[in-house]
Design a protein around this motif. Structure first.
Motif, PDB file in Angstrom:
ATOM      1  N   UNK A 164       0.835  -1.194   0.000  1.00 55.58           N
ATOM      2  CA  UNK A 164       0.000   0.000   0.000  1.00 55.58           C
ATOM      3  C   UNK A 164       0.873   1.249   0.000  1.00 55.58           C
ATOM      4  N   UNK A 184       3.972   1.578  -3.781  1.00 52.30           N
ATOM      5  CA  UNK A 184       3.422   1.033  -5.023  1.00 52.30           C
ATOM      6  C   UNK A 184       4.504   1.059  -6.096  1.00 52.30           C
ATOM      7  N   UNK A 208       1.149  -1.532 -13.772  1.00 48.76           N
ATOM      8  CA  UNK A 208       0.312  -1.853 -14.929  1.00 48.76           C
ATOM      9  C   UNK A 208       0.842  -3.030 -15.716  1.00 48.76           C
ATOM     10  N   UNK A 265       0.102  -6.325 -14.310  1.00 47.28           N
ATOM     11  CA  UNK A 265      -1.254  -6.860 -14.393  1.00 47.28           C
ATOM     12  C   UNK A 265      -1.482  -7.547 -15.733  1.00 47.28           C
ATOM     13  N   UNK A 266      -0.846  -7.076 -16.750  1.00 48.26           N
ATOM     14  CA  UNK A 266      -1.011  -7.771 -18.028  1.00 48.26           C
ATOM     15  C   UNK A 266      -0.361  -9.149 -17.951  1.00 48.26           C
ATOM     16  N   UNK A 304      -2.580 -11.643 -16.565  1.00 49.75           N
ATOM     17  CA  UNK A 304      -3.548 -12.086 -17.562  1.00 49.75           C
ATOM     18  C   UNK A 304      -3.017 -13.306 -18.296  1.00 49.75           C
ATOM     19  N   UNK A 355      -2.895 -16.341 -16.217  1.00 45.89           N
ATOM     20  CA  UNK A 355      -4.227 -16.842 -15.932  1.00 45.89           C
ATOM     21  C   UNK A 355      -4.799 -17.639 -17.083  1.00 45.89           C
ATOM     22  N   UNK A 371      -7.265 -14.669  -8.386  1.00 49.30           N
ATOM     23  CA  UNK A 371      -7.955 -14.869  -9.649  1.00 49.30           C
ATOM     24  C   UNK A 371      -9.460 -15.019  -9.462  1.00 49.30           C
ATOM     25  N   UNK A 402     -11.744 -12.136  -7.851  1.00 49.58           N
ATOM     26  CA  UNK A 402     -11.419 -10.842  -8.425  1.00 49.58           C
ATOM     27  C   UNK A 402     -12.584  -9.865  -8.367  1.00 49.58           C
ATOM     28  N   UNK A 403     -13.774 -10.390  -8.517  1.00 49.10           N
ATOM     29  CA  UNK A 403     -14.892  -9.454  -8.561  1.00 49.10           C
ATOM     30  C   UNK A 403     -15.277  -8.925  -7.183  1.00 49.10           C
ATOM     31  N   UNK A 431     -13.394  -7.182  -5.499  1.00 45.88           N
ATOM     32  CA  UNK A 431     -12.771  -5.867  -5.395  1.00 45.88           C
ATOM     33  C   UNK A 431     -12.101  -5.655  -4.051  1.00 45.88           C
ATOM     34  N   UNK A 432     -11.473  -6.692  -3.580  1.00 44.96           N
ATOM     35  CA  UNK A 432     -10.824  -6.557  -2.290  1.00 44.96           C
ATOM     36  C   UNK A 432      -9.462  -5.904  -2.449  1.00 44.96           C
ATOM     37  N   UNK A 433      -9.233  -4.909  -1.660  1.00 43.86           N
ATOM     38  CA  UNK A 433      -7.999  -4.161  -1.791  1.00 43.86           C
ATOM     39  C   UNK A 433      -6.803  -5.026  -1.476  1.00 43.86           C
ATOM     40  N   UNK A 479      -5.903  -7.458  -4.173  1.00 44.25           N
ATOM     41  CA  UNK A 479      -5.308  -6.716  -5.271  1.00 44.25           C
ATOM     42  C   UNK A 479      -3.847  -6.443  -4.999  1.00 44.25           C
ATOM     43  N   UNK A 532      -1.691  -9.412  -4.859  1.00 44.95           N
ATOM     44  CA  UNK A 532      -1.557  -9.938  -6.211  1.00 44.95           C
ATOM     45  C   UNK A 532      -0.429  -9.219  -6.940  1.00 44.95           C
TER      46      UNK A 532
END
Lengths: 603, 641
Positions: free
Chosen positions: A120, A123, A128, A131-132, A135, A138, A208, A211-212, A214-216, A219, A222
């Motif tokens: 936190x 960062x 960015x 995160x790709x 993907x 995954x 994974x 993901x929906x 939206x837990x900080x 995230x 991860x």
């Protein structure tokens, strides 16, 4: 074993509470020493945090809580007089016990949370691109059979989230202080590499499929674990992982879950507070952040053997502002105490105050807006309370009249005509009638509490000694946001204070009172059965033992007509009426006697 | 026994048909008369609802077992054979007019029970019928144009427990027409145009308010007896302001209509309130209106009525077709970062807003000198937990400020945040609101909070651009307040005030918003007081008697001050002297009062007091059945029996 030692301590306390047990003292000293060490290590361990402290100090709840408790302990220790070390020790022992059971698993699991926490603050700018990559990782076929995946990930997600929470709270949570702090320190300097492979994998899973949510925390974790997991993936190739690994991950998740529960329990803030008594002595007690004033009062009453009465109160005394307030039973004590500043000279009193529930003992003096005190039959009182507090909305007593208002920053007082409404306190502007539409809102009650001012005649040149103060609970120093009002007599003062309490808390007040009544009655029953001597003060002490059941008591308080009313009820009503009508038709003027009807139905 | 001719008009034969003459004897019972009558008409139809009405005596001959002699009917009597249930135009609390069949022969109390059963309103004893305000003749043309809902075809069901079908009582689910009626009954109507409010009659003084209550019908006599004709208009209102056992689960219509009555009472200044209260009422009306609209949309979407199933399908969608990369991109980090202008008002400084780089995280705002400094230490960190948040917005002037009052030991810190545009404002405002309650951006309500703020802003935009146009999307804030405040404030002054109040209630559900509205209404000092002009015994001037659910209030007409309050709980007995039309009441402690009514019927006042005492007897009664007999005993006086 634990239980036993607790009992023993309690007994010691009862038998001679004044004698300070050497062993206990030593233990307590040791505990304090450890606390001190931890304080230091904490400060060393988080240089960043210290540096980041805002230039202008806003109140920081977390730090305050920690400081607060240490401060109180120190004070207690230095003074050394009448400190209730025994009770305190018992509390500490139980915490220690809890800690020893959880320290193992928590050390492992705290990695997870702490990495998240660290993230936190730092960062990585390249977030960015990471995160790709995820993907792509995954897009691999799932690592495992799905049968228990959801379960595990849910747990892990929960784990990481609360770990995060735990990590953040570590600095001030005295109970979780031992192991987690050292890890905190370790982690600052250490690297991500300390995390085991299993953990990494489970993290990838968790992030994974959850993901929906939206837990900080998921995230964050991860993001930081990703590079590792990618390399992991490469090493493993596209192979299906063995079920053993899955099994291990599952076990780990289970361990984390168990650890979490324990931590959650231990993580509860506990405050050592000093409670002053009316005879200038004081007690030191430990309160849990979840406890309400009622719960604290109950435990104080249990320990102090001072007799049960409704009037026992916890009173906050803000000496700097010369004001005080009785905490309401439903309020959270710790939350209120955290508003005090570090150098505060505020005191918490444990004392009997008749005004706490005077409203319910003699509602006619507060709810009817009368100028003079009067008596009322018990059944009428009950009906009045019922009417006022149990309807679909709260009827705030119609308080209005001239009060003195202190000018901002000056020692002068001005007369104004004030009115109390459910939506706040209003006054009538100069030259206007008191029609609702012309009223000016003086203040709304959501954010303020009502306090009693002490000796404002000399402090602020108040016209009388009957002053009340309205302010936000967090304000502790002189401020233009504090409003001072002065009444002509003590009766008016208490009517206003209680009116404001009703407008602010509504039915909650009545529920508090009823709960307090139940406690008092239950306590009385218990003590009269065990035939231990209690101080008088309980109004029901003169009642025969056969009425110890509180429901029968409340019935007996409602007087003789009603007890039969239960049985008679409707049939009686109709017979009364038919009689009334017979008489009425003879006299050509039917007389309707409603009193009986009214009350037999109300009760 | 001698036979004689009885003259009976049969309405079903048409208005011009001559009355029938039937030969009867005095010992013939009413049932026999009807039988003869029906035979003579030669009409084949269901006559079960018909009964004999004795015009001269203004009474029904309902006891079929009684003989003509016993009823006192002689050859000079003119009887009318007519249905007991006739259509009535009912003005509902929400202002709509509903045409439906009501019983004209039973006491009004029972007629209201019947009406409420059809409308699915529980606790009919709290409602009653009143005559409408006499409309001026020139409004005649407008009358014909008013929208009329029709329920006359709906059969009266006998059972009190209604089976639900499609979320409404079965008798409403018959046709789209009746479904529309149910929707009108159970969903609050959109806000009226401000001009419409201003046009309606408003009581200007307490004397005006006493006129309202002269219009109540007598509960113990039938509609026909009180001169009500077929197709007449009557108002249905909540009469007794004590609402027993309110349960949103069963009381959709009751809640909505009660809300509508309360809303109109406030809009028409029937009940006085302060400015702050009016703004809150305005905000709640806006919110309820908006929620009612969106509820419509949800219910029209088949299969989505269950929130849980909707959520589930959403979840499936996200897990199923979402490629995780997209999801990650879509996910907003749980913090806000932006340039904002900050202003801290201090005494003796004229410094204005200054731009900073601000970060909203958890429940705190940290601000930095510039974006580049954001990894360093902030100039200040503000924890918003427990703070007061107020908007300071003017869309036309492109001013989007958030005023924060942050409590600290030294007092309150006043800080203004100025946003660039609506989007930024709504995000930061929502975050501040949540933080003040100790919630973070992660909280599920964040997005809806942002949305709420945006819609409200758009409302301000449209109202300031075109104040007269009115669509479902935008509401003129003037339609949310009473004419007094319409005059006092322009819409663009009003909107920020309502917006401020709206902040605190935006998260309420439709039902809780309605309940909240009712709660605040009930907490008003003047709530539930019905005024009557009376003259006390021994007094020479007219005074006002206020009747509330727990007390009687004597009010000085000149000053408007309360002179004396008597509570029902101290009441020993009361009686009515019908000859001199005087109500006498005795209270504890030998207090006796007596008064006559100046402009209302003595019966109305008597019934009101008795009615409230009846209402208070319900509190402890477990059974659901209504004690009709007791009501009439308490309210009727000996006339009823």
């Amino acid at each position: 074993m634990e239980q036993f030692s607790d009992d023993e301590l309690d007994h010691a306390a009862e038998e001679d509470s004044d004698k300070e047990d050497q062993d206990l003292d030593k233990m307590f000293g040791a505990w304090l020493g450890e606390l001190d060490k931890l304080t230091k290590s904490l400060d060393d361990g988080r240089p960043e945090k210290v540096k980041k402290a805002p230039l202008r100090q806003e109140s920081n709840m977390a730090n305050m809580a920690y400081r607060f408790s240490v401060y109180n302990i120190n004070e207690a220790l230095n003074q050394g007089d009448a400190v209730d070390l025994d009770a305190l020790m018992a509390d500490l022992c139980s915490i220690e016990q809890e800690l020893s059971t959880i320290s193992k698993p928590s050390s492992a699991s705290s990695h997870l949370g702490l990495t998240g926490d660290a993230k936190v603050r730092q960062k990585p700018p390249a977030g960015r691109s990471h995160s790709t990559k995820v993907g792509s990782s995954n897009s691999r076929p799932p690592l495992a059979s799905n049968f228990s995946m959801d379960d595990i990930t849910a747990q892990l997600e929960k784990a990481s989230q609360s770990m995060d929470e735990a990590a953040r709270q570590t600095p001030y949570s005295s109970s979780t202080m031992r192991r987690p702090t050292s890890h905190h320190h370790h982690h600052r300097t250490g690297s991500v590499g300390t995390v085991t492979e299993h953990e990494v994998r489970s993290f990838v899973h968790s992030s994974r499929s959850s993901i929906n949510s939206a837990s900080a925390s998921s995230m964050d974790s991860l993001d930081i674990e990703k590079p590792k997991s990618d390399t992991d993936g490469l090493q493993d190739g596209q192979d299906q992982p063995s079920s053993e690994e899955e099994q291990a991950a599952k076990q780990k998740a289970e361990k984390i879950r168990v650890a979490l529960e324990k931590i959650k329990e231990a993580q509860v803030k506990k405050l050592v507070i000093r409670v002053h008594l009316s005879d200038e002595s004081s007690k030191t007690v430990m309160v849990d952040e979840r406890q309400t004033v009622r719960q604290v009062l109950d435990s104080l009453l249990d320990k102090s053997h001072c007799g049960y009465s409704l009037d026992w109160s916890l009173v906050e005394i803000i000496s700097e502002l010369q004001m005080e307030r009785i905490f309401e039973d439903h309020e959270n004590l710790v939350e209120n105490l955290l508003n005090w500043t570090r150098d505060s000279t505020n005191r918490l009193m444990f004392i009997e105050r008749i005004e706490k529930y005077a409203l319910f003992k003699n509602p006619q003096n507060y709810l009817l807006g009368r100028k003079e005190t009067c008596e009322m039959a018990d059944r009428n009182k009950e009906a009045l309370l019922e009417e006022c507090f149990c309807g679909s909305s709260i009827s705030v007593p119609e308080m209005e009249g001239v009060l003195w208002l202190k000018d901002d920053g000056k020692k002068s007082w001005k007369k104004r005509y004030f009115l109390l409404r459910a939506s706040g306190i209003y006054y009538v502007p100069k030259g206007k009638a008191k029609a609702s539409r012309d009223l000016v809102c003086f203040l709304q009650l959501d954010h303020v509490n009502v306090y009693l001012g002490q000796d404002y005649r000399s402090k602020y040149k108040a016209p009388t000694d009957y002053c009340m103060v309205l302010k936000h609970p967090q304000i502790q120093k002189k401020s233009q946001y504090i409003k001072y009002l002065c009444c002509d007599d003590v009766r008016t003062l208490h009517q206003w204070v209680n009116g404001i309490r009703i407008a602010k808390y509504g039915k909650l007040l009545y529920l508090n009172y009823q709960e307090a009544m139940r406690r008092t009655e239950a306590a009385h029953d218990w003590s009269s059965l065990s035939s231990s001597s209690i101080k008088s003060g309980s109004s029901s002490s003169s009642l025969p033992e056969s009425q110890s059941n509180h429901s029968s008591q409340s019935d007996s308080g409602v007087s003789e007509t009603t007890s039969s009313g239960h049985v008679r009820s409707q049939s009686v009503v109709s017979s009364i009426f038919s009689e009334a009508w017979k008489r009425g038709s003879q006299a050509d003027e039917p007389k309707v006697t409603i009193e009986e009807l009214y009350f037999s139905n109300l009760n | 026994m001698a036979a004689w001719d009885l003259t009976v008009t049969v309405e079903d034969l048409g208005p011009d048909a001559p009355p029938l003459q039937i030969s009867v004897t005095s010992d013939l019972h009413i049932g026999g008369v009807i039988l003869k009558l029906v035979e003579q008409t030669n009409l084949k139809r269901d006559w079960s609802d018909h009964a004999l009405w004795w015009e001269q005596k203004q009474q029904w001959l309902l006891r079929t077992g009684w003989t003509l002699d016993k009823c006192g009917v002689h050859a000079d009597a003119r009887l009318i054979f007519t249905p007991q249930h006739k259509p009535l135009r009912l003005g509902l609390p929400n202002g709509a007019t509903l045409k439906m069949r009501a019983c004209f022969s039973s006491p009004v109390f029972r007629t209201v029970m019947g009406i409420c059963r059809v409308l699915n309103l529980r606790h009919p004893e709290e409602l009653s019928l009143l005559r409408p305000v006499e409309e001026k003749k020139k409004k005649k043309d407008k009358d014909s144009s008013e929208e009329l809902y029709d329920l006359t075809d709906v059969p009266l069901t006998a059972g009190s427990v209604q089976a639900l079908y499609n979320g409404m009582p079965a008798h409403f689910a018959d046709s789209p027409k009746t479904e529309a009626v149910y929707k009108m009954l159970s969903v609050s109507l959109p806000s009226p145009a401000p001009e419409a409010i201003a046009k309606l009659y408003r009581p200007a003084s307490i004397v005006d308010k006493t006129h309202i209550h002269t219009r109540w019908l007598d509960s113990s006599r039938s509609l026909m007896q009180q001169g009500i004709q077929e197709n007449d208009k009557l108002g249905l209102r909540f009469k007794y302001y004590t609402f027993h056992d309110m349960d949103p689960k069963y009381d959709a219509v009751r809640l909505t209509q009660l809300y509508e009555q309360a809303r109109w009472a406030i809009l028409l200044e029937d009940i006085d309130c302060t400015e702050e209260e009016m703004m809150l009422f305005g905000a709640l009306q806006y919110h309820i209106g908006k929620q009612s609209l969106s509820q419509d949309m949800v219910s029209s979407c088949q299969g989505m009525d269950d929130l849980e199933s909707a959520l589930k399908s959403l979840e499936v969608k996200m897990v199923g077709d979402g490629n995780s990369t997209d999801m990650l991109d879509n996910m907003t980090a749980p913090e806000l970062n932006d340039h904002l202008k900050i202003f801290r008002p201090k005494r003796l400084t004229l410094k204005g807003y200054k731009q900073y780089w601000c970060k909203f995280q958890e429940t705190s705002i940290s601000y930095y000198k510039s974006k580049e400094d954001r990894y360093g230490e902030p100039i200040q960190q503000l924890n918003l937990k427990g703070c007061e948040v107020a908007p300071d917005v003017n869309v036309a002037g492109q001013k989007f400020c958030i005023k924060l009052l942050i409590p600290a030991p030294e007092g309150m810190n006043e800080i203004y945040l100025r946003c660039e545009n609506e989007k930024q404002y709504s995000q930061w405002m929502a975050a501040c609101k949540l933080a003040s309650k100790g919630l973070t951006l992660l909280d599920s309500s964040y997005q809806s909070e942002v949305q709420n703020i945006q819609t409200f802003l758009s409302m301000q935009r449209s109202s300031s651009a075109a104040p007269t146009s009115q669509t479902d999307e935008s509401i003129n804030t003037h339609s949310l307040v009473s004419p007094r405040y319409q005059k006092k404030y322009k819409p663009k002054q009003l909107t920020p005030r309502i917006l401020e109040a709206y902040q605190n209630i935006a998260q309420l559900s439709l039902t809780s918003a309605i309940l909240k509205f009712l709660q605040i209404w009930q907490a008003l000092p003047d709530f539930g007081i019905s005024y009557f002009m009376v003259r006390f015994k021994g007094s020479r001037k007219d005074e006002v008697l206020g009747i509330a659910n727990n007390r009687l209030i004597r009010i000085d007409l000149g000053v408007g001050d309360v002179v004396k309050t008597w509570r029902y709980s101290n009441m020993r007995q009361w009686n009515v002297n019908w000859d001199i039309r005087q109500v006498a009441i005795e209270f504890d402690g030998n207090i006796n009062i007596a008064f006559g009514c100046v402009n209302a019927d003595c019966k109305v006042v008597h019934e009101y007091i008795g009615g409230y005492i009846f209402m208070s007897t319900r509190a402890r009664q477990q059974s659901d059945t209504l004690n009709e007999e007791l009501f009439h005993k308490l309210t009727g006086g000996h006339e009823a029996l």
